[in-house]
Design a protein around this motif. Structure first.
Motif, PDB file in Angstrom:
ATOM      1  N   LYS A   1      60.075  66.850  97.474  1.00  9.47           N
ATOM      2  CA  LYS A   1      58.772  66.354  97.073  1.00  9.47           C
ATOM      3  C   LYS A   1      58.457  66.665  95.610  1.00  9.47           C
ATOM      4  N   GLN A   2      59.098  67.669  95.064  1.00  8.47           N
ATOM      5  CA  GLN A   2      58.737  68.136  93.735  1.00  8.47           C
ATOM      6  C   GLN A   2      59.731  67.753  92.643  1.00  8.47           C
ATOM      7  N   ILE A   3      60.994  67.566  92.981  1.00  3.36           N
ATOM      8  CA  ILE A   3      61.975  67.237  91.934  1.00  3.36           C
ATOM      9  C   ILE A   3      62.914  66.128  92.394  1.00  3.36           C
ATOM     10  N   THR A   4      63.350  65.366  91.436  1.00  7.10           N
ATOM     11  CA  THR A   4      64.445  64.426  91.642  1.00  7.10           C
ATOM     12  C   THR A   4      65.430  64.687  90.517  1.00  7.10           C
ATOM     13  N   SER A   5      66.711  64.574  90.810  1.00  5.79           N
ATOM     14  CA  SER A   5      67.702  64.882  89.772  1.00  5.79           C
ATOM     15  C   SER A   5      68.867  63.903  89.860  1.00  5.79           C
ATOM     16  N   LEU A   6      69.494  63.706  88.714  1.00  7.05           N
ATOM     17  CA  LEU A   6      70.587  62.766  88.621  1.00  7.05           C
ATOM     18  C   LEU A   6      71.555  63.188  87.523  1.00  7.05           C
ATOM     19  N   VAL A   7      72.802  62.786  87.691  1.00 11.36           N
ATOM     20  CA  VAL A   7      73.825  62.976  86.667  1.00 11.36           C
ATOM     21  C   VAL A   7      74.030  61.629  86.002  1.00 11.36           C
ATOM     22  N   VAL A   8      73.974  61.626  84.675  1.00 10.39           N
ATOM     23  CA  VAL A   8      74.063  60.399  83.890  1.00 10.39           C
ATOM     24  C   VAL A   8      75.321  60.442  83.037  1.00 10.39           C
TER      25      VAL A   8
ATOM     26  N   GLN B   1      55.779  62.134  85.091  1.00  8.24           N
ATOM     27  CA  GLN B   1      56.847  63.079  85.381  1.00  8.24           C
ATOM     28  C   GLN B   1      57.318  63.797  84.118  1.00  8.24           C
ATOM     29  N   GLU B   2      57.506  65.098  84.260  1.00  2.00           N
ATOM     30  CA  GLU B   2      58.174  65.874  83.226  1.00  2.00           C
ATOM     31  C   GLU B   2      59.677  65.737  83.458  1.00  2.00           C
ATOM     32  N   GLU B   3      60.458  65.972  82.400  1.00  2.00           N
ATOM     33  CA  GLU B   3      61.911  65.843  82.530  1.00  2.00           C
ATOM     34  C   GLU B   3      62.604  66.912  81.707  1.00  2.00           C
TER      35      GLU B   3
ATOM     36  N   PRO C   1      56.857  65.952  89.119  1.00  2.00           N
ATOM     37  CA  PRO C   1      57.109  65.882  90.562  1.00  2.00           C
ATOM     38  C   PRO C   1      57.700  64.534  90.938  1.00  2.00           C
ATOM     39  N   CYS C   2      58.157  64.412  92.156  1.00  2.00           N
ATOM     40  CA  CYS C   2      58.720  63.137  92.611  1.00  2.00           C
ATOM     41  C   CYS C   2      57.668  62.038  92.537  1.00  2.00           C
ATOM     42  N   ALA C   3      58.089  60.872  92.107  1.00  2.00           N
ATOM     43  CA  ALA C   3      57.228  59.687  92.148  1.00  2.00           C
ATOM     44  C   ALA C   3      57.147  59.204  93.590  1.00  2.00           C
ATOM     45  N   ALA C   4      56.145  58.428  93.892  1.00  2.00           N
ATOM     46  CA  ALA C   4      55.907  57.943  95.258  1.00  2.00           C
ATOM     47  C   ALA C   4      56.760  56.715  95.562  1.00  2.00           C
ATOM     48  N   ASN C   5      58.075  56.880  95.498  1.00  2.00           N
ATOM     49  CA  ASN C   5      59.001  55.822  95.893  1.00  2.00           C
ATOM     50  C   ASN C   5      60.252  56.484  96.471  1.00  2.00           C
ATOM     51  N   GLU C   6      61.199  55.720  96.950  1.00  4.98           N
ATOM     52  CA  GLU C   6      62.326  56.311  97.671  1.00  4.98           C
ATOM     53  C   GLU C   6      63.252  57.163  96.803  1.00  4.98           C
ATOM     54  N   VAL C   7      63.286  56.934  95.497  1.00  6.24           N
ATOM     55  CA  VAL C   7      64.150  57.755  94.641  1.00  6.24           C
ATOM     56  C   VAL C   7      63.371  58.819  93.871  1.00  6.24           C
ATOM     57  N   GLY C   8      62.052  58.791  93.944  1.00  2.97           N
ATOM     58  CA  GLY C   8      61.255  59.822  93.296  1.00  2.97           C
ATOM     59  C   GLY C   8      61.216  59.726  91.783  1.00  2.97           C
ATOM     60  N   TYR C   9      61.500  58.539  91.250  1.00  9.68           N
ATOM     61  CA  TYR C   9      61.688  58.345  89.812  1.00  9.68           C
ATOM     62  C   TYR C   9      60.844  57.167  89.360  1.00  9.68           C
TER      63      TYR C   9
END
Length: 137
Positions: A36-43, A59-61, A113-121
């Protein structure tokens, strides 16, 4: 029925997305885990590619360089970041990341925090707007 939580994500199981600027692999997001609070990805940013000017309104990043180097912009300020370097980007701040040097860049991006969608982004592209469309010329 609630989906089973998947706490361990193997690279081979992670969702990979191809974009015109590079690839991203979701590490954590609400569709994979109960986060609920973070989403993360490798780019991955191939040579001469980059994620053009954009912002995340709520969102902060944090971006951490795992391999290679990047030309990192926050607003109109530019810095070269190398392996081990990180940058904090406040919510609603325009920024961009471009591969720099000879080696492909690999980054870990963490947003909250996570955005209100399935990927939180959430993302808003501003690369065609002034002054962002002329900064790198």
């Amino acid at each position: 029925m609630k989906k089973a939580l998947k706490n361990f994500i193997l690279e081979s199981d992670a969702t990979l997305e191809q974009h015109d600027w590079g690839t991203l692999r979701w590490v954590t997001n609400p569709s994979v885990q109960d986060v609920k609070q973070i989403t993360s990805l490798v780019v991955h940013l191939p040579k001469s590619q980059g994620h053009n000017f954009h912002l995340h309104p709520n969102q902060e990043e944090v971006i951490h360089v795992l391999e290679g180097s990047i030309e990192q912009w926050i607003g109109t300020e530019k810095h070269i970041l190398n392996v081990g370097d990180s940058v904090f980007i406040p919510a609603n701040q325009v920024h961009a990341s471009f591969q720099y040097g000879e080696q492909e860049a690999k980054l870990l991006a963490i947003l909250g925090p996570c955005a209100a969608n399935e990927v939180g982004y959430e993302i808003e592209d501003v690369s065609t707007l002034s002054p962002w469309n002329t900064l790198r010329q």
